[in-house]
Design a protein around this motif. Structure first.
Motif, mmCIF file in Angstrom:
data_model
loop_
_atom_site.group_PDB
_atom_site.id
_atom_site.type_symbol
_atom_site.label_atom_id
_atom_site.label_comp_id
_atom_site.label_asym_id
_atom_site.label_seq_id
_atom_site.Cartn_x
_atom_site.Cartn_y
_atom_site.Cartn_z
ATOM 1 N N PRO A 144 0.776 -1.342 0.117
ATOM 2 C CA PRO A 144 -0.015 0.053 0.100
ATOM 3 C C PRO A 144 0.829 1.231 -0.081
ATOM 4 O O PRO A 144 1.938 1.315 0.475
ATOM 5 C CB PRO A 144 -0.831 0.007 1.466
ATOM 6 N N PHE A 145 0.097 2.264 -0.434
ATOM 7 C CA PHE A 145 1.020 3.649 -0.579
ATOM 8 C C PHE A 145 -0.109 4.770 -0.174
ATOM 9 O O PHE A 145 -0.285 5.438 -1.097
ATOM 10 C CB PHE A 145 1.624 3.875 -2.272
ATOM 11 N N ASP A 146 -0.265 4.867 1.108
ATOM 12 C CA ASP A 146 -0.953 5.557 1.701
ATOM 13 C C ASP A 146 -0.871 7.011 1.843
ATOM 14 O O ASP A 146 0.530 7.370 1.901
ATOM 15 C CB ASP A 146 -1.410 5.269 3.241
ATOM 16 N N VAL A 163 3.649 7.497 1.976
ATOM 17 C CA VAL A 163 4.601 6.646 2.286
ATOM 18 C C VAL A 163 4.227 5.380 2.193
ATOM 19 O O VAL A 163 3.121 4.954 2.563
ATOM 20 C CB VAL A 163 5.074 6.959 3.789
ATOM 21 N N ALA A 164 5.222 4.218 1.528
ATOM 22 C CA ALA A 164 4.875 3.046 1.393
ATOM 23 C C ALA A 164 4.687 2.248 2.861
ATOM 24 O O ALA A 164 5.190 2.747 3.799
ATOM 25 C CB ALA A 164 5.890 2.352 0.779
ATOM 26 N N ALA A 165 3.549 1.445 2.935
ATOM 27 C CA ALA A 165 3.436 0.707 4.248
ATOM 28 C C ALA A 165 4.431 -0.202 4.592
ATOM 29 O O ALA A 165 4.846 -0.383 5.844
ATOM 30 C CB ALA A 165 2.213 -0.216 4.084
ATOM 31 N N ARG A 166 5.294 -0.666 3.653
ATOM 32 C CA ARG A 166 6.625 -1.481 3.846
ATOM 33 C C ARG A 166 7.595 -0.931 3.054
ATOM 34 O O ARG A 166 7.455 -0.608 1.997
ATOM 35 C CB ARG A 166 6.250 -2.928 3.869
ATOM 36 N N PHE A 167 8.874 -0.792 3.522
ATOM 37 C CA PHE A 167 10.004 -0.704 2.731
ATOM 38 C C PHE A 167 10.772 -2.084 2.234
ATOM 39 O O PHE A 167 11.677 -1.946 1.507
ATOM 40 C CB PHE A 167 11.030 0.255 3.249
ATOM 41 N N ARG A 168 10.318 -3.017 3.124
ATOM 42 C CA ARG A 168 10.904 -4.207 2.793
ATOM 43 C C ARG A 168 9.854 -5.249 2.742
ATOM 44 O O ARG A 168 8.928 -5.338 3.624
ATOM 45 C CB ARG A 168 11.997 -4.834 3.595
ATOM 46 N N SER A 169 9.729 -6.253 1.613
ATOM 47 C CA SER A 169 8.889 -7.298 1.813
ATOM 48 C C SER A 169 9.549 -8.396 1.102
ATOM 49 O O SER A 169 9.764 -8.921 -0.024
ATOM 50 C CB SER A 169 7.586 -7.390 0.448
ATOM 51 N N GLY A 170 10.129 -9.252 2.443
ATOM 52 C CA GLY A 170 11.038 -10.446 1.962
ATOM 53 C C GLY A 170 12.285 -10.041 1.495
ATOM 54 O O GLY A 170 13.308 -9.139 2.026
ATOM 55 N N ARG A 171 12.501 -10.234 0.092
ATOM 56 C CA ARG A 171 13.699 -9.915 -0.708
ATOM 57 C C ARG A 171 13.647 -8.969 -1.475
ATOM 58 O O ARG A 171 14.360 -8.613 -2.418
ATOM 59 C CB ARG A 171 14.295 -11.313 -1.284
ATOM 60 N N VAL A 172 12.626 -8.097 -1.363
ATOM 61 C CA VAL A 172 12.177 -6.897 -2.196
ATOM 62 C C VAL A 172 12.156 -5.594 -1.247
ATOM 63 O O VAL A 172 11.568 -5.814 -0.403
ATOM 64 C CB VAL A 172 10.634 -7.035 -2.988
#
Length: 536
Positions: A201-203, A294-303
């Motif tokens: 998400p990009f809230d 701001v993106a909800a996460r800056f890391r998603s596993g290896r991304v």
């Protein structure tokens, strides 16, 4: 790009496959970077210096031609210095020596940047080097060391597995390339395909007004060698000098009825009517809406996400490009610690833990400041029409004094950023942030040159005997640098400082012999080892 080419196993004849799946080779690498804007190129340059294999791809066919982002803050120049590129930046950049706030066609103060930053950074002031020139500089630096960007390769898909990420790219010719990487970084801008494909998400919010930007030539009515900030009853104008006399970047808002397009002719009439500013022509004119997200996460596993793919905000304060450059720098050092230094995966968790709070604070502050500057409410109009002109003489006397405060400059130049070095450290400290630990290393006039090694290192400040220094190096396995004269009050004599490759202070302790044991525990416990930049 640094990658290996591996033949595809069990390859069928080309005429047996659909056109969109024609791929004869698979590229493998450690880090795949999507997007060759300033953030992606800075990430590539840092990884190159650190000796990490990478590949960088972009759907565009070359660097950006428009100037777009403009200002380089002191912290970004310090990063360029670590890469050995700062002299090239300084040769090309213009320096904005002052800021000139004013009302309508009258500046009421000129605040010099000359004193700002003295004693806190080797690069005081604000340097003007537009995005396109930053990109070309970084591309040239990559090419000089045998690397290149995969231009014209747009991301089609990505698939994340336990051991890595597989991405597919398409070209204008209909070819498809597959890349397998241990990690992938999306530095592909506000409309990030990586962010979309990873389901992040990009809230945030979008400002309702339409804004313009113009790179204008033959400009009149401004304080020439300064950043100008002007207000009128219903509008504002922010300008940046761009080197040549009469060449300025103009940013502002044009109030038009809903749905009516903002044209350059209307913009020129507005800046002349409201601020007494005119210009001959422009090399670039564009309109845009300002987003705060701001993106909800800056890391998603290896991304991972970095730069505008992770956060967007207003241009007020000239923070956007600089924040992306610093995202890239910090992430590159974390990736090198894991891929080359043997650090655990938790080292990569620090990227989001450190950089996302920075983005959230930046969006909150720029959103608040931007809303204040652009407000069109009745109260805002009354303040601009009645209060600002009357306060102008007072502001002209007070602003220069306020600007001398180091904190104000440190915030704008992004050298006051603080990271919690661990979750435990945050819990122990509560809301109290340290003056040294968790911050970029305080400048001592002679201690930044050694940071160009981009390695973990120990600094000793003040008096120290050679035996203690030798033992520190032997026990820690790290280079030890001794600075006998202490010039910065944040550095204390008789102190040992553990510095990360990105220049942030991991820990600091007094210098008894037990510090040698601390250094060994603080580094070896994380699997960190010394390595020569540019080697794997």
């Amino acid at each position: 790009m640094t990658a290996e080419m591996t033949p595809r196993p069990e390859q069928r004849p080309a005429d047996a496959l659909p056109a969109e799946t024609l791929t004869t080779d698979v590229l493998t690498t450690d880090v795949l970077i999507i997007g060759a804007g300033p953030t992606g190129l800075m990430l590539a340059a840092c990884l190159q210096r650190l000796g990490v294999r990478f590949l960088i791809a972009d759907g565009k066919h070359g660097p950006t031609r428009e100037s777009r982002a403009l200002a380089l803050q002191a912290r970004s120049l310090e990063i360029y210095d670590q890469l050995g590129l700062v002299q090239r930046v300084l040769e090309q950049a213009a320096v904005a020596p002052a800021i000139a706030p004013g009302y309508r066609d009258s500046p009421f103060a000129t605040v010099s940047f000359g004193e700002l930053g003295k004693g806190v950074t080797p690069f005081p002031g604000i340097h003007i080097l537009e995005q396109s020139r930053n990109e070309r500089l970084l591309v040239a630096a990559l090419e000089e060391r045998g690397e290149s960007v995969l231009w014209g390769h747009g991301l089609l898909s990505l698939e994340q597995g336990e051991d890595g990420v597989t991405a597919r790219f398409g070209t204008d010719d209909g070819d498809v390339l597959r890349v397998e990487a241990r990690y992938l970084v999306g530095a592909d801008g506000a409309s990030s395909t990586v962010r979309e494909l990873s389901g992040t998400p990009f809230d945030g919010v979008t400002n309702p007004d339409t804004f313009y930007v113009a790179d204008a030539r033959g400009v009149t009515g401004l304080v020439e060698d300064a950043v100008n900030l002007r207000f009128s009853v219903g509008d504002f104008l922010l300008t940046f000098p761009q080197g040549a006399v009469g060449h300025h970047r103009l940013i502002g808002v044009v109030r038009t009825p809903d749905g009516e397009q903002v044209t350059e002719d209307e913009t020129r009439r507005t800046v002349t009517r409201e601020f007494g500013v005119g210009y001959r022509d422009s090399s670039w004119f564009s309109t845009y809406r300002v987003h705060h997200r701001v993106a909800a996460r800056f890391r998603s596993g290896r991304v991972f996400l970095a730069g505008d793919a992770a956060h967007v905000h207003s241009p007020v304060g000239a923070q956007g490009m600089n924040t992306g450059l610093q995202d890239a720098h910090g992430l590159a050092c974390a990736l090198a610690d894991v891929l080359l230094g043997g650090a655990g995966d938790e080292r990569l968790d620090r990227y989001e833990a450190e950089r996302r709070p920075v983005a959230l604070r930046l969006v909150r502050t720029t959103d608040r400041l931007f809303s204040t500057i652009t407000a069109d409410s009745p109260l805002a109009r009354v303040i601009r029409a009645g209060v600002v002109p009357r306060l102008a003489p007072l502001l002209g006397r007070v602003l220069p004094r306020l600007a001398r405060g180091a904190k104000l400059y440190e915030y704008v130049s992004q050298i006051r950023i603080h990271y919690w070095m661990s979750d435990d450290a945050r819990r122990r400290a509560g809301s109290r942030r340290g003056r040294l630990v968790g911050r970029r290393l305080a400048w001592n006039e002679d201690n930044f040159a050694v940071l160009r090694s981009l390695d973990w290192q120990v600094h000793i400040y003040g008096a120290a005997d050679e035996q203690s220094l030798d033992r520190m190096g032997e026990e820690s396995g790290l280079p030890v640098h001794h600075f006998e004269t202490v010039r910065n009050p944040r550095l204390v004599g008789g102190q040992a400082v553990l510095v990360r490759p990105d220049g942030f202070v991991q820990d600091a302790r007094k210098l008894p012999a037990a510090v040698a044991d601390w250094a060994a525990h603080s580094t070896r416990g994380r699997g960190v080892r010394t390595r020569a930049p540019g080697t794997g």
